[in-house]
Motif scaffolding. Structure first.
Motif, PDB file in Angstrom:
ATOM      1  N   GLU A  69     -35.604 -91.252  41.205  1.00  0.00           N
ATOM      2  CA  GLU A  69     -36.694 -92.075  41.382  1.00  0.00           C
ATOM      3  C   GLU A  69     -35.808 -92.658  39.202  1.00  0.00           C
ATOM      4  O   GLU A  69     -35.648 -93.904  39.708  1.00  0.00           O
ATOM      5  CB  GLU A  69     -38.060 -91.760  40.257  1.00  0.00           C
ATOM      6  CG  GLU A  69     -39.132 -92.372  40.697  1.00  0.00           C
ATOM      7  CD  GLU A  69     -40.308 -92.195  40.243  1.00  0.00           C
ATOM      8  OE1 GLU A  69     -41.650 -92.565  40.480  1.00  0.00           O
ATOM      9  OE2 GLU A  69     -40.207 -91.180  39.755  1.00  0.00           O
ATOM     10  N   SER A  70     -36.214 -91.836  38.912  1.00  0.00           N
ATOM     11  CA  SER A  70     -35.505 -92.357  37.211  1.00  0.00           C
ATOM     12  C   SER A  70     -34.366 -93.296  37.458  1.00  0.00           C
ATOM     13  O   SER A  70     -34.112 -94.476  36.215  1.00  0.00           O
ATOM     14  CB  SER A  70     -35.946 -91.268  35.783  1.00  0.00           C
ATOM     15  OG  SER A  70     -34.423 -90.657  36.703  1.00  0.00           O
ATOM     16  N   ARG A  71     -33.335 -93.116  37.872  1.00  0.00           N
ATOM     17  CA  ARG A  71     -32.475 -94.239  38.420  1.00  0.00           C
ATOM     18  C   ARG A  71     -33.019 -94.694  39.072  1.00  0.00           C
ATOM     19  O   ARG A  71     -31.905 -96.109  38.560  1.00  0.00           O
ATOM     20  CB  ARG A  71     -30.825 -92.661  38.855  1.00  0.00           C
ATOM     21  CG  ARG A  71     -30.708 -91.665  38.055  1.00  0.00           C
ATOM     22  CD  ARG A  71     -29.884 -91.908  36.741  1.00  0.00           C
ATOM     23  NE  ARG A  71     -29.538 -91.050  36.303  1.00  0.00           N
ATOM     24  CZ  ARG A  71     -29.584 -89.514  34.943  1.00  0.00           C
ATOM     25  NH1 ARG A  71     -31.257 -90.125  34.762  1.00  0.00           N
ATOM     26  NH2 ARG A  71     -28.966 -89.095  35.405  1.00  0.00           N
ATOM     27  N   THR A  73     -35.523 -96.745  40.201  1.00  0.00           N
ATOM     28  CA  THR A  73     -37.049 -97.544  40.915  1.00  0.00           C
ATOM     29  C   THR A  73     -36.345 -98.932  40.051  1.00  0.00           C
ATOM     30  O   THR A  73     -35.450 -99.162  38.905  1.00  0.00           O
ATOM     31  CB  THR A  73     -37.728 -97.139  39.836  1.00  0.00           C
ATOM     32  OG1 THR A  73     -39.391 -97.350  40.121  1.00  0.00           O
ATOM     33  CG2 THR A  73     -37.734 -96.568  38.643  1.00  0.00           C
ATOM     34  N   ASP A  76     -39.059 -99.187  35.875  1.00  0.00           N
ATOM     35  CA  ASP A  76     -38.808 -98.640  35.378  1.00  0.00           C
ATOM     36  C   ASP A  76     -37.943 -99.435  34.124  1.00  0.00           C
ATOM     37  O   ASP A  76     -36.685 -99.404  35.104  1.00  0.00           O
ATOM     38  CB  ASP A  76     -38.454 -97.387  34.988  1.00  0.00           C
ATOM     39  CG  ASP A  76     -38.385 -96.782  33.767  1.00  0.00           C
ATOM     40  OD1 ASP A  76     -38.257 -97.709  32.728  1.00  0.00           O
ATOM     41  OD2 ASP A  76     -38.027 -95.669  33.770  1.00  0.00           O
ATOM     42  N   SER A  79     -34.542 -97.779  34.072  1.00  0.00           N
ATOM     43  CA  SER A  79     -32.841 -97.464  35.324  1.00  0.00           C
ATOM     44  C   SER A  79     -32.383 -98.310  35.238  1.00  0.00           C
ATOM     45  O   SER A  79     -32.235 -99.054  35.309  1.00  0.00           O
ATOM     46  CB  SER A  79     -33.850 -97.964  36.601  1.00  0.00           C
ATOM     47  OG  SER A  79     -34.555 -98.466  36.724  1.00  0.00           O
ATOM     48  N   ASP A  80     -31.366 -97.635  36.073  1.00  0.00           N
ATOM     49  CA  ASP A  80     -29.620 -98.239  36.354  1.00  0.00           C
ATOM     50  C   ASP A  80     -30.225 -98.849  36.999  1.00  0.00           C
ATOM     51  O   ASP A  80     -29.352-100.279  37.273  1.00  0.00           O
ATOM     52  CB  ASP A  80     -28.806 -97.045  37.749  1.00  0.00           C
ATOM     53  CG  ASP A  80     -28.860 -95.679  36.190  1.00  0.00           C
ATOM     54  OD1 ASP A  80     -28.659 -95.604  34.818  1.00  0.00           O
ATOM     55  OD2 ASP A  80     -27.811 -94.828  37.329  1.00  0.00           O
ATOM     56  N   CYS A  82     -32.226-101.931  37.492  1.00  0.00           N
ATOM     57  CA  CYS A  82     -33.087-102.911  36.701  1.00  0.00           C
ATOM     58  C   CYS A  82     -32.109-103.322  35.012  1.00  0.00           C
ATOM     59  O   CYS A  82     -31.907-104.501  35.415  1.00  0.00           O
ATOM     60  CB  CYS A  82     -34.149-101.763  35.313  1.00  0.00           C
ATOM     61  SG  CYS A  82     -36.037-101.939  36.560  1.00  0.00           S
TER      62      CYS A  82
END
Length: 328
Positions: A69-71, A73, A76, A79-80, A82
């Motif tokens: 999720e952190s990568r 999403t 955020d 994140s990759d 974004c």
């Protein structure tokens, strides 16, 4: 999307699926965890050699979901995904293994589905107010512009280098990211020696093996038009199931109610079906192909089994469809 109302896992805990206690054997200690990841409720069930081993395996699966999720999403800025969107039309980005894998799979599923699945739908999601609040439905000119951005999108992959050559391209992994996360979580469970497990992220589900003495994990697919009724009951074993519907996550503009699954061809939310549920070999495939089926109104290649609810060409469509294989 939140699909909790369209799927139920029947039976859990120390009881067999017919209400009979499961006869315990080695690696048959039942463990389950409820938690939260990827913005949704997560339920992990498994059988392990001990309660401690089972809880540790559940924790590892949940941690992997949150890492993915952190990568990936869109919500955020760090994140990759974004970062890649910010690079659109400007620079080449070096992508880690997760981003490369999802982009490769997304390109593949776009080709398989004839464009019904497309991660470049973010301009349409934004135009309809799913990413930025708005007070009125988009005008025709705004939809044309967003649809043109989707149609012009190209994702160029070269090893660990990725480029979005069109400055208007913006990606959204809402139709594939959860499935990918589930597959990664199953990988963590297998690495710990788990041979019987079920991971449910608010209705996107996948199974390893089956409960002791059973042919598979029993899953009920709810009827979106009749509360408390089901379209089908099926068993999953070393397979995944996902449901797409435009009835759960909606936005209202006066009398207009729109769902969040977009049809890249029309620029409007998908309207071919009310609900599409598919079984595939991986959770990533099930996630993407259920989205494509909801958009196109027909079963794409790669689906093992499927069920639909809604109208296609004026005819009611319900029940299982043909079997196919996911291309290697």
């Amino acid at each position: 999307m939140n699909r909790r109302d369209v799927l139920k896992v029947l039976g859990a805990g120390c009881w067999g699926w017919g209400g009979v206690p499961i006869r315990r054997a080695r690696n048959d200690v039942f463990v389950e965890r409820w938690s939260w990841a990827m913005g949704q409720v997560v339920h992990v069930m498994l059988f392990a050699g001990s309660e401690r081993a089972g809880l540790d395996a559940c924790a590892a699966a949940l941690a992997e979901l949150r890492r993915v999720e952190s990568r990936l999403t869109l919500f955020d800025a760090a994140s990759d995904l974004c970062e890649l969107n910010r690079c659109a039309g400007r620079t080449i980005m070096r992508a880690d293994a997760d981003l490369r894998a999802v982009l490769t799979l997304a390109n593949r599923f776009k080709a398989i589905t004839g464009g019904a699945f497309d991660v470049a739908v973010e301009p349409l999601m934004r135009a309809w107010g799913f990413h930025r609040p708005r007070s009125a439905a988009p005008a025709a000119a705004e939809l044309r512009e967003a649809r043109a951005a989707v149609a012009a999108a190209v994702v160029e992959l070269d090893g660990d280098r990725v480029r979005l050559p069109n400055a208007h391209t913006q990606l959204d992994f809402g139709g594939i990211g959860v499935g990918y996360g589930i597959d990664r979580a199953l990988g963590m469970l297998r690495a710990r020696g788990v041979t019987r497990a079920f991971v449910d992220v608010s209705g996107d589900v996948a199974a390893i093996g089956a409960p002791p003495g059973e042919a598979g994990w029993l899953v009920e697919i709810a009827d979106p038009r009749r509360a408390g009724r089901s379209i089908a009951v099926t068993r999953l074993r070393d397979a995944a199931l996902a449901t797409s519907a435009n009835t759960e996550s909606v936005i209202r503009y006066a009398s207009l109610v729109v769902g969040h699954v977009m049809d890249p061809a029309t620029g409007w939310p998908a309207r071919a079906l009310t609900q599409a549920t598919v079984v595939a070999r991986s959770a990533t495939a099930a996630d993407a192909l259920s989205t494509a089926m909801l958009v196109a109104g027909r079963e794409p290649d790669g689906v093992v089994r499927s069920w639909t609810a809604g109208r296609v060409g004026g005819q009611q469509s319900r029940g299982p469809h043909r079997r196919t294989r996911l291309p290697d």
